[in-house]
Design an enzyme around this catalytic site. Structure first.
Site, mmCIF file in Angstrom:
data_model
loop_
_atom_site.group_PDB
_atom_site.id
_atom_site.type_symbol
_atom_site.label_atom_id
_atom_site.label_comp_id
_atom_site.label_asym_id
_atom_site.label_seq_id
_atom_site.Cartn_x
_atom_site.Cartn_y
_atom_site.Cartn_z
ATOM 1 N N ASP A 2 0.858 -1.196 0.000
ATOM 2 C CA ASP A 2 0.000 0.000 0.000
ATOM 3 C C ASP A 2 0.891 1.242 0.000
ATOM 4 O OD1 ASP A 2 -2.057 -1.740 0.411
ATOM 5 O OD2 ASP A 2 -2.412 -1.211 2.522
ATOM 6 N N CYS B 159 -25.549 1.967 27.169
ATOM 7 C CA CYS B 159 -25.492 3.320 26.617
ATOM 8 C C CYS B 159 -26.821 3.662 25.939
ATOM 9 C CB CYS B 159 -24.289 3.458 25.686
ATOM 10 S SG CYS B 159 -23.783 5.163 25.490
ATOM 11 N N HIS C 266 -19.886 1.818 28.820
ATOM 12 C CA HIS C 266 -19.655 0.623 27.986
ATOM 13 C C HIS C 266 -18.781 -0.384 28.731
ATOM 14 C CE1 HIS C 266 -21.259 2.098 24.110
ATOM 15 N NE2 HIS C 266 -20.927 3.291 24.589
ATOM 16 N N GLU D 89 -18.314 -3.360 28.138
ATOM 17 C CA GLU D 89 -17.671 -4.349 27.253
ATOM 18 C C GLU D 89 -16.198 -4.031 27.001
ATOM 19 O OE1 GLU D 89 -19.983 -2.156 26.389
ATOM 20 O OE2 GLU D 89 -19.892 -1.556 24.265
HETATM 21 N N1 GLN Z 1 -26.435 8.211 20.862
HETATM 22 C C1 GLN Z 1 -26.379 8.182 22.293
HETATM 23 C C2 GLN Z 1 -25.592 9.354 22.833
HETATM 24 O O1 GLN Z 1 -24.851 9.958 22.108
HETATM 25 C C3 GLN Z 1 -25.790 6.876 22.780
HETATM 26 C C4 GLN Z 1 -24.351 6.707 22.452
HETATM 27 C C5 GLN Z 1 -23.868 5.299 22.601
HETATM 28 O O2 GLN Z 1 -24.664 4.378 22.718
HETATM 29 N N2 GLN Z 1 -22.568 5.096 22.570
HETATM 30 O O3 GLN Z 1 -25.674 9.676 23.982
#
Ligand code: GLN
Length: 557
Positions: free
Chosen positions: A147, A382, A508, A510
């Site tokens: 590349d 979230c 999050h 995860e």
């Molecule tokens: N869209 C929502 C916000 O901005 C949730 C964002 C998300 O799930 N990471 O708050």
């Protein structure tokens, strides 16, 4: 000892698993008591992947310091103990951004600013920064050899070898040895060409990780060794495996770590992979299945939820279960004729993950209502927490038009809104709430049961948040706020005490789950789902038995 560097490049095609290879080498070196750090260079011009579509780029992985990074950093964290930050992921765009800022400031004192040496120096400085205080720094170069756009990175690693010498640098090249069905043969030519390409820019690989679907026999290995100018023992069979957690074991069987340490002149203890062997044993010997339905918008592209999928796997492995995941397109649950019950009835647990934008929201609300009313374990992450609050406001508290101002700016009931915008934070440039924030857990809640502690720290990536003006109405209806920032500003977790398992979190989790340290929220959710599945199946079986004993009913059907 000053740090040693292992550079990982890729050839022939993309998607050969360079990130997993780098992570697995890190895992093996850690198993020998060495301290490692890992970093990735991405050749594209975006400053970071934060603005790229999940279809283009896959998941955006978030680090504690709030960097929006490549998903390979997720693999690095899952396979090693390295502490990653924005220093561990660089794009061409970010390198150039730095250089242009310096040039505007006049830092180059009138010199012509060029790819060599200015860009390559910047790249080398970034590498050296992550190599401080570790034994080995593993540096992955994104893209495929040949590349145009990855050339400055290739040139930088070539210079690193020149500067530091053979004993401090190692080139690992990940390549493909395909089996051609028509000829019934493994073909080495693509690998030969790819190594030629590397040689033409001055890099002689030391170890070749050959991706293949079958073991490479001795004659194939010696042919590759001869043509590619590497030792025969350095031609590694990187055979396809069913679980990514087996990759370190595959590399160990081929002695990748021993060879790397020999080339780098590093003494280390014997490897201990017992914990990884245990994980892989669990992968192949589950006691039962657990089926989770993920209702989202980017579901046709699994890479957009890489960490989520892995965290669920970790949660399942913690209970010796095999995870079955079904991705349910949220939009398909919308509308009167969607037959959503049929689509949702066979899941042991339902999860709504993070996401942005309006598409599919109404379908998510359908799934959440179903989970709430039918008492199916629910986990909202979230966006999945935000939609759970909207669903609760609409269908339990009677606020018919409740919404998030992200999806309906004119809604009379902004249950979810942009608090920070109101406070003017937006003007300071922080459009997203990113990275690690502390959260206080309420004692006596499910959240407390799950975490077993009162203070946690989790990673965020969102703009909108729970509107405390609706706290009274929603809690009177039966929602419980079980986690908030220590100053009380942001709601971080909600749950429904009347439900067997219903949790939403603004962060999050995860991003922090690892196979050897499954995240408590995923472990608890999968456990609850499994219990629900047992109950669901026994009720179904009982109903069938009853049908069997009442033939007149069957006849009437
Ligand atoms: N869209 C929502 C916000 O901005 C949730 C964002 C998300 O799930 N990471 O708050």
């Amino acid at each position: 000892m000053s740090a040693k560097y292992i550079f990982v490049t890729g050839g022939v095609v993309s998607s050969l698993g360079k990130g997993l290879a780098a992570a697995s080498i890190g895992c093996l070196l850690e198993s020998r008591g060495l301290k490692v750090n890992l970093m990735k260079f991405d050749p594209y011009l975006n400053v970071d992947p934060g603005t790229m579509s999940p279809f283009q780029h896959g998941e955006v992985f978030v680090t504690d310091d709030g960097a929006e990074t490549d998903l390979d950093l997720g693999h690095y964290e899952r396979f090693t103990h390295a502490k990653l930050s924005r220093d561990n992921n660089w794009t061409t765009g970010r390198i150039y951004e730095q250089i242009i800022a310096k040039e505007r400031r006049g830092d180059y004192l009138g010199k012509t600013v060029q790819v060599i040496p200015h860009v390559t120096n910047e790249i080398k400085a970034a590498m050296k920064k992550v190599a401080q205080d570790v034994d080995v720094a593993i540096v992955e170069i994104g893209g495929t050899v040949g590349d145009i756009e990855s050339l400055p990175f290739m040139e930088a690693i070539r210079q690193m070898r020149q500067e530091l010498g053979r004993e401090h640098t190692l080139f690992v090249h990940v390549t493909l040895v395909p089996f051609i069905a028509a000829a019934q043969e493994l073909k080495t030519k693509p690998t030969q060409h790819s190594v030629k390409e590397l040689l033409s820019i001055g890099i002689q690989p030391d170890i070749l990780l050959c991706r293949t679907d079958r073991f490479l026999a001795k004659d194939i290995k010696s042919k590759i060794a001869l043509f590619c100018n590497v030792e025969e023992e350095a031609v590694i069979t990187a055979k396809d495996v069913a679980s990514i957690y087996e990759v370190p074991l595959v590399f160990a069987r081929e002695n990748v770590d021993t060879l790397a340490l020999k080339y780098l002149h590093v003494e280390a203890k014997e490897r201990d992979l017992s914990k990884w062997e245990d994980i892989v044993h669990r992968v192949y010997n589950p006691k039962a299945d657990v089926t989770i339905g993920i209702v989202g918008k980017y579901v046709e592209y699994e890479d957009s939820y890489k960490s989520l999928k892995e965290a669920l796997v970790h949660g399942a492995l913690a209970h010796n279960l095999k995870l079955q995941v079904n991705w349910i397109e949220a939009e398909g649950l919308e509308g009167a004729d969607s037959q959503y019950e049929e689509q949702l009835q066979d899941y042991d647990g339902i999860l709504v993950p993070g996401g942005f934008g309006k598409r599919g929201i109404e379908g998510m609300l359908v799934a959440i209502r179903y989970a709430r009313e039918k008492k199916v374990p629910y986990f909202g992450i979230c966006l999945g927490m935000q939609t759970a609050c909207v669903e609760f406001a609409r269908n339990v508290c009677g606020l018919a038009d409740a919404n998030s101002s992200e999806f309906d700016p004119a809604t009379p009931h902004r249950v979810i809104y942009k608090l920070r915008e109101l406070r003017g934070v937006e003007e300071l440039g922080g459009t997203m709430r990113l990275g690690a924030w502390p959260c206080k857990i309420e004692p006596g809640t499910l959240a407390y049961n799950v975490y077993g502690k009162l203070e946690i720290s989790e990673r965020h990536r969102h703009r909108y948040e729970f509107n405390r003006e609706y706290e009274e109405t929603l809690t009177a209806g039966g929602l419980r706020i079980s986690g908030s920032t220590p100053d009380g500003t942001y709601v971080e977790m909600v749950e429904i005490p009347e439900h067997p398992y219903f949790i939403g979190c603004q962060f999050h989790p995860e991003f922090k789950s690892k196979p050897l340290e499954p995240h408590p929220l995923f472990k608890a959710f999968v456990g609850a789902a499994y219990e629900h599945g047992l109950k669901r199946r026994s009720e179904k079986a009982a109903a069938e038995v009853e049908m069997f004993h009442r033939p007149e009913k069957v006849g009437r059907r």
